[in-house]
Design an enzyme around this catalytic site. Structure first.
Site, PDB file in Angstrom:
ATOM      1  N   TYR B 156       0.844  -1.197   0.000  1.00  9.46           N
ATOM      2  CA  TYR B 156       0.000   0.000   0.000  1.00  9.46           C
ATOM      3  C   TYR B 156       0.884   1.254   0.000  1.00  9.46           C
ATOM      4  CZ  TYR B 156      -3.218   3.535   1.809  1.00  9.46           C
ATOM      5  OH  TYR B 156      -3.958   4.680   1.989  1.00  9.46           O
ATOM      6  N   LYS B 160       1.198   4.372  -2.756  1.00 17.45           N
ATOM      7  CA  LYS B 160       0.938   5.777  -2.419  1.00 17.45           C
ATOM      8  C   LYS B 160       2.173   6.634  -2.700  1.00 17.45           C
ATOM      9  CE  LYS B 160      -3.362   5.855  -1.163  1.00 17.45           C
ATOM     10  NZ  LYS B 160      -4.354   6.598  -1.992  1.00 17.45           N
TER      11      LYS B 160
END
Ligand SMILES: Cc1cc2nc3c(=O)[nH]c(=O)nc-3n(C[C@H](O)[C@H](O)[C@H](O)COP(=O)(O)OP(=O)(O)OC[C@H]3O[C@@H](n4cnc5c(N)ncnc54)[C@H](O)[C@@H]3O)c2cc1C
Lengths: 456, 251
Positions: B156, B160
């Site tokens: 994740y 990002k």
């Protein structure tokens, strides 16, 4: 300038004088000869004329489209007829430099001389003499303009009056003005004889304005919106008239029409991001400004720039509000709604916003232009920094109060009203749109403002 | 066209069910707002009534962040239906579970595809539309997880990090076009996405993220950390040696 094959253009991000809400467009520099080429070259998002960008909001921007800047043309004075025929891209500053020494003044001047004649007509600007002389359009006898299909037409009050009056106040959305003929005011001297009154309450200011308005060609009041209690809206009223030769002292009599208009300072390019305007600085400024005014002084001789264009003394002063910019809230209410004017002034004062530019004026009757702003009654203009939160809510409330009494807002200053507010303020919009439909059925002329307000 | 007070007429939320996205939109809707589009994979769950207000048209519509080839036609369609797009908030994203990724690398690919590739195409399609109209504001939800990847959620975090770098570059590329980009880097936000997870230091709420983001957009800021203190926390964390960083109790 000779005809050019290639149009000169560049991409730029543009704002109005309030420095808010930028948009990106292709700026095309044109003159009369290439205007037709430039119009044929317009993209789907269309084009809009831009003068000196002195409108506060977005009427002279066109995001994603073209923005046409017309080169200054000629200034031809007909002393017999008392008229001037001037390129629409010429500034009022240049016009004054030519006509004042020859004994003429413009029929209407706004608070700055850095506006073009095209911009003056498109906004149908008003000055301190509106109560007697009406707005700029009242003094225009002919407009030469290029329409969306590139035909050039001459229109006037007796010559296609529908198109003429739709162009006066039409915010550039009926066509590109090339040249404008307007009447001049003969003057004996370049001085203004000014009477100043310092008045301790809003009531005194308004009473005095009504009492003296028929005696003076020019009249305007500055109000202190940071004063409190009974002094809310105290102000300084300045009434003016063109001085005659007899009023000049012997030294000035040698050159009664002498005219000099220069800037004395320029704001530095780097102002702190939050600007230098806050409640303390403005309170101090207002106090000083109020105190500096004599309680009453009559017949003081002032120059044209001092009386009409004091803000022009400092270049780029619009930067004082900082990076976020500012709006000018300007509205009109009819005479019988003076209560609404008073209550808005009181609510502005209660909000204690750092406002130093507050101008109260009387308007005379409006003209036939469907989108012209001035109508008989009162108008107020206040500058407010955008950084101040909740002004959206406050201005929204004022909008409703203004509309409820049949008032309206000025398109040249508008940067934030809603389409609904605009439509309700201008009940003759459909009439204007019918003319626009006739001369620009494909919707070639468009601006950020016209899209925002649903004008086109 | 938004007005001088930064009041948008048309707002689009890509990731229409995102709690943080909705909290941002909540702050951006004003009486000037005419149209709000909630775009997501399950439009029937987008609950338009939450935004219902006189004069505001709330539209829910199907949008799949993973279907990258649909993004350009989708954005063009929005503009055809609703006119200029003033604000587009790119808020979709998946957190996933690092343990699942370890077991099934393909699951990681799907999360990265949505969080990074999908956000890239959505932003580019939006940027192209905003260039055509010469104005607009794109707000991209990044995360502090992208600032320095952690063992507990580095898939994740890395997605990002990618979108954060992309959005910064996009903002620079759009300089002078009238289009603005704001990158939002929230810390741990109490929301659906993090329900059941252990809260991290400086945890915040969607509402606070919404308020700070709206404020940053008005001021034309390029990046906003929520809460603001995280800017300084991460200035420090960036330089912490890895053996120590690994052991920090960051959730
Ligand atoms: C300090 C200050 C004081 C002011 N005081 C007053 C005041 O007292 N009274 C008042 O009425 N106004 C006032 N104004 C507003 C100003 O007079 C108007 O905004 C005016 O229109 C600005 O002219 P411009 O040449 O800068 O036009 P721009 O702002 O560039 O454009 C204004 C409009 O004119 C149109 N336009 C410009 N040229 C042409 C053309 N050739 N053909 C067709 N359309 C054209 C544009 O498309 C646009 O819609 C003031 C502004 C400032 C900054």
């Amino acid at each position: 300038m000779g005809a050019r094959d290639q149009l000169e253009s560049h991409r730029a991000e543009l704002t109005g004088f309030g420095l808010t809400n930028p948009s990106g467009a292709v700026v095309v520099d044109i003159d009369d000869e290439v205007a037709a080429t430039a119009i044929k070259d317009l993209p789907a998002r269309g084009g809009i004329a831009r003068g000196l960008g002195r409108s506060y909001g977005d009427p002279a921007q066109n995001g994603g489209g073209h923005v046409l800047r017309l080169a200054p043309g000629s200034i031809v004075v007909d002393e017999q007829a008392c008229t001037a025929t001037v390129g629409a891209g010429v500034s009022l500053d240049d016009v004054l430099r030519v006509i004042v020494p020859r004994g003429f003044f413009v029929p209407v001047t706004p608070g700055t001389r850095y506006v073009t004649i095209g911009g003056a007509v498109a906004s149908d600007i008003h000055g301190k003499n509106h109560h007697l002389d009406g707005s700029f359009g009242n003094h225009v006898t002919n407009i030469r303009m290029m329409l969306a299909d590139t035909t050039v037409v001459d229109v006037g009050p007796d010559d296609d009056p529908e198109l003429f009056w739709a162009t006066v106040g039409g915010m550039g959305l009926t066509g590109l003005m090339l040249e404008v003929t307007f009447r001049l005011l003969p003057i004996e001297t370049s001085r203004i004889s000014v009477d100043t009154y310092r008045l301790d309450s809003l009531d005194d200011v308004m009473t005095e304005m009504v009492a003296s308005e028929s005696d003076f060609r020019y009249s305007v009041a500055w109000l202190d919106l940071l004063a409190t209690g009974r002094r809310v809206g105290r102000g300084v009223l300045t009434n003016g008239a063109h001085a005659v030769t007899d009023q000049l002292d012997p030294a000035a009599s040698n050159d009664p029409l002498g005219y000099a208009a220069d800037q004395i300072a320029v704001m530095p390019p780097l102002v702190p991001p939050h600007g230098v305007i806050n409640k303390l600085t403005v309170k101090a400024f207002n106090e000083m400004w109020f105190r500096k005014a004599p309680r009453q002084r009559t017949g003081e001789l002032q120059s044209i720039p001092t009386y009409f264009h004091p803000l022009d003394l400092v270049g780029n002063w619009n930067r004082v509000y900082g990076a976020e910019g500012f709006v000018q809230y300007q509205f009109h209410v009819p005479d019988d709604a003076v209560d609404t004017m008073v209550s808005i002034i009181h609510r502005l004062a209660a909000a204690q916003l750092p406002i130093f530019m507050t101008v109260l004026k009387r308007f005379g009757p409006g003209n036939p232009a469907p989108l012209s702003f001035p109508q008989s009654g009162w108008q107020l203009a206040v500058d407010i920094g955008v950084a101040h939160r909740r002004i959206g809510t406050l201005l929204g409330e004022f909008d409703r109060m203004v509309l409820a009494v049949g008032g309206r807002h000025y398109l040249a200053k508008d940067a934030s009203m809603s389409a609904e507010t605009f439509r309700r303020g201008y009940p003759r919009l459909a009439e204007w749109q019918a003319v626009r439909e006739r001369v620009d059925p494909a919707g070639v002329w468009a601006s950020d403002q016209s899209r925002r307000l649903g004008l086109t | 066209m938004q007005n001088a007070l930064h009041e948008a007429q048309t707002i689009v939320l890509l990731g229409g069910t995102s709690e943080i996205g909705r909290a941002i939109v909540e702050q951006l809707v004003t009486p000037a707002t005419r149209t709000l589009v909630l775009a997501c994979r399950r439009p029937d769950e987008a609950n338009p009534d939450e935004f219902a207000r006189d004069g505001l048209n709330v539209v829910t519509t199907y949008f799949d962040a993973a279907a990258t080839d649909t993004h350009d036609p989708f954005v063009r369609g929005l503009a055809a239906d609703h006119g200029d797009l003033d604000v587009v908030v790119v808020a979709f994203g998946q957190l996933g579970d690092q343990a699942d990724f370890d077991a099934d690398p393909q699951a990681a690919a799907e999360v990265v595809h949505v969080n990074y590739t999908g956000a890239v195409t959505a932003c580019l399609a939006t940027a192209a539309q905003m260039r055509r109209q010469g104005h607009g504001h794109i707000t991209v939800l990044s995360s502090v997880a992208g600032e320095r990847a952690r063992a507990s959620n580095y898939v994740y975090g890395s997605s990002k990090a990618g979108i954060d770098a992309f959005a910064q570059g996009l903002g620079d590329a759009l300089q002078g076009t009238g289009v603005r980009v704001t990158v939002v880097r929230p810390g741990f936000v109490h929301s659906k996405m993090t329900r059941g997870m252990k809260s991290a230091p400086f945890a915040t709420t969607p509402r606070v993220v919404g308020e700070l983001t709206a404020e940053a957009m008005r001021k034309g800021k390029h990046t906003v950390w929520t809460p603001g203190i995280l800017r300084y926390v991460f200035m420090t964390l960036r330089h912490v040696p890895r053996p120590i960083f690994r052991r920090l109790p960051l959730g």
